[in-house]
Design a protein around this motif. Structure first.
Motif, PDB file in Angstrom:
ATOM      1  N   ASP B 308       0.824  -1.206   0.000  1.00 19.32           N
ATOM      2  CA  ASP B 308       0.000   0.000   0.000  1.00 19.32           C
ATOM      3  C   ASP B 308       0.866   1.268   0.000  1.00 19.32           C
ATOM      4  OD1 ASP B 308      -0.887  -0.325   3.552  1.00 19.32           O
ATOM      5  OD2 ASP B 308       1.041  -0.172   2.524  1.00 19.32           O
ATOM      6  N   GLY B 309       2.202   1.111   0.115  1.00 23.97           N
ATOM      7  CA  GLY B 309       3.081   2.276   0.059  1.00 23.97           C
ATOM      8  C   GLY B 309       3.147   3.071   1.353  1.00 23.97           C
ATOM      9  N   PRO B 337      -3.309  -2.435  -3.348  1.00 26.14           N
ATOM     10  CA  PRO B 337      -4.705  -2.839  -3.171  1.00 26.14           C
ATOM     11  C   PRO B 337      -5.631  -1.630  -3.043  1.00 26.14           C
ATOM     12  CG  PRO B 337      -3.388  -3.385  -1.221  1.00 26.14           C
ATOM     13  CD  PRO B 337      -2.443  -2.936  -2.267  1.00 26.14           C
ATOM     14  N   LEU B 338      -5.079  -0.494  -2.573  1.00 25.21           N
ATOM     15  CA  LEU B 338      -5.907   0.710  -2.415  1.00 25.21           C
ATOM     16  C   LEU B 338      -6.323   1.272  -3.775  1.00 25.21           C
ATOM     17  CD1 LEU B 338      -3.786   2.473   0.369  1.00 25.21           C
ATOM     18  CD2 LEU B 338      -5.852   1.108   0.670  1.00 25.21           C
ATOM     19  N   LYS B 339      -5.594   0.886  -4.816  1.00 27.09           N
ATOM     20  CA  LYS B 339      -5.886   1.389  -6.165  1.00 27.09           C
ATOM     21  C   LYS B 339      -7.210   0.838  -6.690  1.00 27.09           C
ATOM     22  CE  LYS B 339      -3.626   3.483  -9.852  1.00 27.09           C
ATOM     23  NZ  LYS B 339      -4.784   3.977 -10.522  1.00 27.09           N
ATOM     24  N   GLY B 340      -7.721  -0.199  -6.022  1.00 25.38           N
ATOM     25  CA  GLY B 340      -9.019  -0.745  -6.402  1.00 25.38           C
ATOM     26  C   GLY B 340     -10.133   0.280  -6.191  1.00 25.38           C
ATOM     27  N   ASN B 341      -9.865   1.248  -5.319  1.00 27.00           N
ATOM     28  CA  ASN B 341     -10.828   2.333  -5.063  1.00 27.00           C
ATOM     29  C   ASN B 341     -10.598   3.415  -6.128  1.00 27.00           C
ATOM     30  OD1 ASN B 341     -12.212   4.561  -4.155  1.00 27.00           O
ATOM     31  ND2 ASN B 341     -11.347   4.536  -2.092  1.00 27.00           N
ATOM     32  N   TYR B 344      -8.807   6.704  -5.199  1.00 26.61           N
ATOM     33  CA  TYR B 344      -7.483   6.649  -4.553  1.00 26.61           C
ATOM     34  C   TYR B 344      -6.472   7.516  -5.296  1.00 26.61           C
ATOM     35  CZ  TYR B 344      -2.854   4.898  -3.329  1.00 26.61           C
ATOM     36  OH  TYR B 344      -1.530   4.804  -2.955  1.00 26.61           O
ATOM     37  N   LYS B 345      -5.655   8.249  -4.506  1.00 24.80           N
ATOM     38  CA  LYS B 345      -4.538   9.015  -5.084  1.00 24.80           C
ATOM     39  C   LYS B 345      -3.278   8.640  -4.303  1.00 24.80           C
ATOM     40  CE  LYS B 345      -7.036  12.967  -6.843  1.00 24.80           C
ATOM     41  NZ  LYS B 345      -8.021  13.835  -6.234  1.00 24.80           N
ATOM     42  N   PRO B 346      -2.151   8.390  -4.998  1.00 19.98           N
ATOM     43  CA  PRO B 346      -0.932   7.958  -4.287  1.00 19.98           C
ATOM     44  C   PRO B 346      -0.251   9.145  -3.599  1.00 19.98           C
ATOM     45  CG  PRO B 346      -0.552   8.005  -6.655  1.00 19.98           C
ATOM     46  CD  PRO B 346      -1.970   8.411  -6.453  1.00 19.98           C
ATOM     47  N   GLU B 347      -0.654   9.415  -2.377  1.00 17.17           N
ATOM     48  CA  GLU B 347      -0.135  10.593  -1.678  1.00 17.17           C
ATOM     49  C   GLU B 347       0.752  10.256  -0.494  1.00 17.17           C
ATOM     50  OE1 GLU B 347      -3.542  13.835  -2.932  1.00 17.17           O
ATOM     51  OE2 GLU B 347      -3.702  12.800  -1.014  1.00 17.17           O
ATOM     52  N   SER B 348       0.850   8.984  -0.137  1.00 15.54           N
ATOM     53  CA  SER B 348       1.721   8.636   0.998  1.00 15.54           C
ATOM     54  C   SER B 348       3.173   8.840   0.586  1.00 15.54           C
ATOM     55  CB  SER B 348       1.488   7.186   1.400  1.00 15.54           C
ATOM     56  OG  SER B 348       1.834   6.336   0.324  1.00 15.54           O
ATOM     57  N   LYS B 349       4.045   9.016   1.583  1.00 10.61           N
ATOM     58  CA  LYS B 349       5.477   9.303   1.297  1.00 10.61           C
ATOM     59  C   LYS B 349       6.104   8.192   0.462  1.00 10.61           C
ATOM     60  CE  LYS B 349       6.893   9.936   5.511  1.00 10.61           C
ATOM     61  NZ  LYS B 349       7.799  10.091   6.673  1.00 10.61           N
ATOM     62  N   GLY B 350       5.782   6.949   0.863  1.00 10.46           N
ATOM     63  CA  GLY B 350       6.371   5.793   0.186  1.00 10.46           C
ATOM     64  C   GLY B 350       5.959   5.745  -1.279  1.00 10.46           C
ATOM     65  N   MET B 351       4.673   5.953  -1.538  1.00 11.18           N
ATOM     66  CA  MET B 351       4.189   5.885  -2.923  1.00 11.18           C
ATOM     67  C   MET B 351       4.760   7.017  -3.761  1.00 11.18           C
ATOM     68  SD  MET B 351       2.382   3.201  -3.608  1.00 11.18           S
ATOM     69  CE  MET B 351       2.881   3.667  -5.215  1.00 11.18           C
ATOM     70  N   LYS B 352       4.801   8.209  -3.189  1.00  4.57           N
ATOM     71  CA  LYS B 352       5.333   9.364  -3.936  1.00  4.57           C
ATOM     72  C   LYS B 352       6.792   9.117  -4.307  1.00  4.57           C
ATOM     73  CE  LYS B 352       2.738  13.421  -2.614  1.00  4.57           C
ATOM     74  NZ  LYS B 352       2.602  14.488  -1.635  1.00  4.57           N
ATOM     75  N   ALA B 353       7.549   8.552  -3.361  1.00  4.29           N
ATOM     76  CA  ALA B 353       8.972   8.281  -3.618  1.00  4.29           C
ATOM     77  C   ALA B 353       9.126   7.221  -4.699  1.00  4.29           C
ATOM     78  CB  ALA B 353       9.654   7.825  -2.330  1.00  4.29           C
ATOM     79  N   ALA B 354       8.197   6.269  -4.717  1.00  8.65           N
ATOM     80  CA  ALA B 354       8.315   5.128  -5.643  1.00  8.65           C
ATOM     81  C   ALA B 354       7.880   5.475  -7.065  1.00  8.65           C
ATOM     82  CB  ALA B 354       7.487   3.959  -5.129  1.00  8.65           C
ATOM     83  N   LEU B 355       6.941   6.398  -7.198  1.00  7.66           N
ATOM     84  CA  LEU B 355       6.314   6.643  -8.514  1.00  7.66           C
ATOM     85  C   LEU B 355       7.288   6.859  -9.677  1.00  7.66           C
ATOM     86  CD1 LEU B 355       3.127   8.750  -7.690  1.00  7.66           C
ATOM     87  CD2 LEU B 355       3.218   6.523  -8.801  1.00  7.66           C
ATOM     88  N   PHE B 357       9.949   5.562 -10.412  1.00  4.65           N
ATOM     89  CA  PHE B 357      10.685   4.363 -10.839  1.00  4.65           C
ATOM     90  C   PHE B 357       9.769   3.281 -11.411  1.00  4.65           C
ATOM     91  CE2 PHE B 357      14.407   6.012  -8.926  1.00  4.65           C
ATOM     92  CZ  PHE B 357      14.027   6.619  -7.748  1.00  4.65           C
ATOM     93  N   LEU B 358       8.456   3.539 -11.357  1.00  2.27           N
ATOM     94  CA  LEU B 358       7.514   2.477 -11.704  1.00  2.27           C
ATOM     95  C   LEU B 358       7.131   2.523 -13.181  1.00  2.27           C
ATOM     96  CD1 LEU B 358       5.052   2.732  -8.666  1.00  2.27           C
ATOM     97  CD2 LEU B 358       7.219   1.510  -8.819  1.00  2.27           C
ATOM     98  N   SER B 359       6.958   1.334 -13.767  1.00  3.03           N
ATOM     99  CA  SER B 359       6.412   1.253 -15.118  1.00  3.03           C
ATOM    100  C   SER B 359       4.892   1.342 -15.052  1.00  3.03           C
ATOM    101  CB  SER B 359       6.794  -0.057 -15.777  1.00  3.03           C
ATOM    102  OG  SER B 359       8.168  -0.246 -15.670  1.00  3.03           O
ATOM    103  N   ALA B 360       4.329   0.848 -13.941  1.00  2.00           N
ATOM    104  CA  ALA B 360       2.870   0.880 -13.795  1.00  2.00           C
ATOM    105  C   ALA B 360       2.501   0.790 -12.326  1.00  2.00           C
ATOM    106  CB  ALA B 360       2.238  -0.280 -14.561  1.00  2.00           C
ATOM    107  N   LEU B 361       1.431   1.496 -11.976  1.00  2.00           N
ATOM    108  CA  LEU B 361       0.833   1.373 -10.634  1.00  2.00           C
ATOM    109  C   LEU B 361      -0.576   0.831 -10.856  1.00  2.00           C
ATOM    110  CD1 LEU B 361       0.665   1.946  -7.579  1.00  2.00           C
ATOM    111  CD2 LEU B 361       0.012   4.280  -8.129  1.00  2.00           C
ATOM    112  N   MET B 362      -0.832  -0.381 -10.342  1.00  2.00           N
ATOM    113  CA  MET B 362      -2.084  -1.052 -10.706  1.00  2.00           C
ATOM    114  C   MET B 362      -2.767  -1.634  -9.475  1.00  2.00           C
ATOM    115  SD  MET B 362      -0.516  -3.133 -13.953  1.00  2.00           S
ATOM    116  CE  MET B 362      -2.047  -3.473 -14.763  1.00  2.00           C
ATOM    117  N   PRO B 363      -4.060  -1.905  -9.563  1.00  2.00           N
ATOM    118  CA  PRO B 363      -4.741  -2.590  -8.452  1.00  2.00           C
ATOM    119  C   PRO B 363      -4.474  -4.084  -8.537  1.00  2.00           C
ATOM    120  CG  PRO B 363      -6.303  -2.069 -10.173  1.00  2.00           C
ATOM    121  CD  PRO B 363      -4.988  -1.525 -10.628  1.00  2.00           C
ATOM    122  N   CYS B 364      -4.884  -4.815  -7.484  1.00  2.00           N
ATOM    123  CA  CYS B 364      -4.606  -6.259  -7.463  1.00  2.00           C
ATOM    124  C   CYS B 364      -5.632  -7.010  -6.645  1.00  2.00           C
ATOM    125  CB  CYS B 364      -3.219  -6.510  -6.873  1.00  2.00           C
ATOM    126  SG  CYS B 364      -3.056  -5.814  -5.224  1.00  2.00           S
TER     127      CYS B 364
END
Lengths: 293, 379
Positions: B308-309, B337-341, B344-355, B357-364
């Motif tokens: 969840d980042g 898993p939060l992307k299923g909503n 949802y917007k990736p606003e946590s520190k972990g997700m922002k830092a990761a974005l 480097f990612l090829s895709a951010l997807m739900p699961c």
């Protein structure tokens, strides 16, 4: 630390223009003594391939190069038949006069690097460059040749090595090489040089360069390499930059000169963009570093 | 090292090799023999040369070369002092949780397993799907039958994609092996003379998949989904390595080779000790790189991180590790898993830092999402 053989190798390396430390000279000595290939790993542009070129110069022998790539197989690495020539031969000769064995002779054999290396009368230097780009299957195949020093050609028989070449294998570590190959070789990791070594290399390769400029270039590259880059500049880029600046009769680095010539050092647009943004900071560090050293 | 103080160089060399072997070095009788072959008066007489000679012959990777100075110093210092130590440092047995701790730790997991048996509600299907309504359902509430059915659908999809890739490759004039059929076909124009030799182009390397799943406290609600997701992927891909992390990382590839999901969950429950702790993604990814990343990642590898980042660890370290992983691998796919909503917007520190480097951010969270991940892998 004195060892006659190692000191001799060091002297020869320096005379050939390769700035090396005693550990590399020791590795070369051990590789010769044991008859083992030298496996050189390190980031791109640190002088891994140069070792083989310099070694062939020192030994006054031929350098045979096998450049590896994905999909490389035995027909590109060992031998192939010159099919077009064989077909022409068939057309020119009368069909009744031609026997099958006439088609499979040295005349039609295309010797590729590995076969060429073992067929040589004098021991050559065999450079197997960027082995990590080749497939795992090719690596297993190579291992067999490096162990037995013979090649089997079904139509001609087995070629035993006339001379065992001095083998240098390089890898950029894009893919991990197998343990079996590593155990067969002497392993050396060559990293980016430190400030003193890089300065020494610049002075040796670009003798016309201003001493202060050389220090500033070495210090700048040391600082740039600390950043997280997509393509970290190697010694090749350092020397290109040094030669370019020497050619322009520049005596001292400043913001405008560095910004204008950054493309010689950095080969990725994002790296260039990020470095330009922090250029003032970097130059401040360079000024400090070149005074300290 | 043994209790005996060695006087013979040969014996000491052999013991040193044994010591290195206990530390994970590939040192066999061949290396020992070579060592004794090359050591001459000069190499033994000079400490630096002696050290470099041993390193040259015995350290076969960069990591071993980095570790070697400390091991060398440690061994020869001990030897000089005459202290005895066992050369086989036995691995500290991992502290197995007590029955009481187990129950507390796996409470969430057990609840979910039991809830999966009882709750069989179907959510309202919003989007048409070719497989059916159940692919829209959350993984955690699918029945075993539905789960197996959907998994077989996905396996067929993967087989089709692989076949499609093979058919896409036609004869070319360059390639690894001769295409006899095309060669003979083309020779008809030249009255049977095979002037052009056609070859088959080399097939692409299979993807190696690295699955890294977050089982920390914040992911407690999604643990079952994550594990089922891993299980499905294990059935789809042969070359797959699975890891779970919270404050540390552990490889769990073998745990997903069970016959069914239930057995897999039970095995994980009893053997893995990471459930629902804090989240230190950076440290966990660093350990992943040291364990497998540096040696196994290449451009055909795909790293899939399921998290969840929400991270309480060092964000800079996380960025550095993701940079290293991205540099070495083909792509990084982050499954949240939060992307299923949909809001949802990736606003946590972990997700922002990761974005970056990612090829895709997807739900699961369901099979439909999994099918989308397969498409992303095969792009």
């Amino acid at each position: 630390m004195n060892h006659p053989a190692i000191d001799e190798i060091l002297t020869q390396l320096e005379a050939a223009g390769y700035i090396a430390d005693k550990s590399l000279a020791l590795y070369i000595h051990l590789a010769a003594k044991l008859g083992k290939p030298l496996l050189v790993e390190g980031p791109p542009g640190v002088g891994k391939t140069e070792i083989a070129k310099v070694l062939s110069g020192i030994l006054k022998t031929e350098l045979i190069r096998l450049q590896c790539y994905e999909g490389l197989n035995s027909s590109q690495a060992i031998y192939d038949w010159n099919y077009q020539r064989q077909l022409m031969f068939l057309r020119l000769k009368d069909a009744d006069q031609v026997k099958e064995e006439d088609l499979y002779t040295d005349q039609f054999l295309l010797k590729r690097p590995l076969l060429e290396a073992i067929s040589s009368d004098q021991p050559s230097v065999l450079l197997i460059d960027e082995l990590d780009r080749a497939d795992e299957e090719f690596e297993s195949f190579l291992l067999e040749i490096l162990s037995d020093w013979q090649v089997s050609i079904p139509e001609l028989g087995t070629f035993h090595a006339k001379s065992i070449p001095r083998v240098v294998i390089t890898s950029n570590r894009v893919r991990e090489l197998s343990d079996a190959l590593r155990r067969r070789c002497l392993y050396i990791w060559i990293d980016y040089p430190d400030f003193d070594k890089e300065l020494q290399i610049i002075k040796a390769k670009v003798p016309e360069i201003n001493a202060l400029l050389a220090r500033e270039i070495a210090a700048f590259l040391q600082e740039v390499r600390k950043k997280r880059l997509n393509k970290t500049p190697g010694i090749a880029e350092t020397l290109d930059w040094a030669k370019s600046l020497a050619e322009l009769h520049i005596e001292h680095l400043d913001h405008d000169i560095v910004e204008a010539t950054l493309g010689v050092v950095l080969k990725d647009w994002k790296d260039t963009k990020d470095t330009k943004m922090s250029l003032s900071e970097l130059l401040e560090q360079v000024g400090i570093q070149s005074k300290m050293n | 090292m043994s209790d005996i103080r060695y006087t013979s160089l040969t014996d000491q060399m052999v013991d040193f090799c044994r010591y290195l072997r206990s530390k994970g070095f590939y040192v066999g009788p061949g290396e020992e023999e070579e060592l004794l072959q090359v050591l001459d008066q000069y190499l033994i007489g000079d400490r630096e040369l002696f050290f470099l000679s041993l390193r040259a012959l015995l350290a076969k990777t960069k990591e071993q070369q980095d570790k070697f100075p400390e091991l060398f110093r440690h061994y020869w210092q001990q030897s000089k002092d005459g202290r005895s130590q066992k050369s086989n440092d036995k691995k500290q047995p991992s502290q197995k949780p007590t029955q009481k701790n187990k129950e507390a730790q796996f409470r969430a997991l057990k609840d979910w397993i039991n809830r999966g048996k009882d709750e069989k509600k179907k959510t309202e299907v919003k989007i048409y799907s070719e497989i059916g309504a159940s692919e829209q359902l959350d993984l955690s509430i699918l029945s075993d039958q539905e789960f197996n059915h959907l998994m077989r659908q996905l396996q067929q999809k993967v087989r089709y994609q692989r076949r499609k890739k093979r058919l896409r490759y036609r004869s070319r004039l360059k390639g690894s092996s001769i295409d006899l059929k095309q060669t003979i076909e083309s020779s008809k124009v030249f009255f049977g003379e095979p002037i052009y030799i056609y070859r088959k182009k080399h097939l692409p390397k299979k993807h190696r998949i690295f699955l890294i799943g977050d089982v920390s406290r914040s992911m407690e609600l999604y643990t079952i989904q994550l594990l089922k997701f891993f299980y499905v992927f294990r059935q789809l891909y042969d070359q797959l390595h699975a890891f779970l992390f919270s404050t540390d990382i552990e490889e769990v590839t073998s745990h997903f080779k069970q016959r069914n999901v239930r057995e897999m969950l039970e095995k994980l429950q009893s053997e893995v000790n990471l459930w629902h702790g804090g989240t230190r993604t950076g440290i966990s990814l660093k350990q992943f790189l040291e364990l497998k990343g540096y040696s196994k990642l290449d451009k055909s590898s795909i790293v899939i991180i399921l998290s969840d980042g929400i991270d309480s660890g060092n964000i800079e370290l996380l960025e550095r590790c993701l940079f290293d992983i991205r540099k070495r691998s083909g792509k990084i796919i982050w499954l949240n898993p939060l992307k299923g909503n949909p809001d949802y917007k990736p606003e946590s520190k972990g997700m922002k830092a990761a974005l970056p480097f990612l090829s895709a951010l997807m739900p699961c969270h369901n099979f439909e999402a999994m099918a989308a991940v397969l498409d992303e892998i095969n792009k």
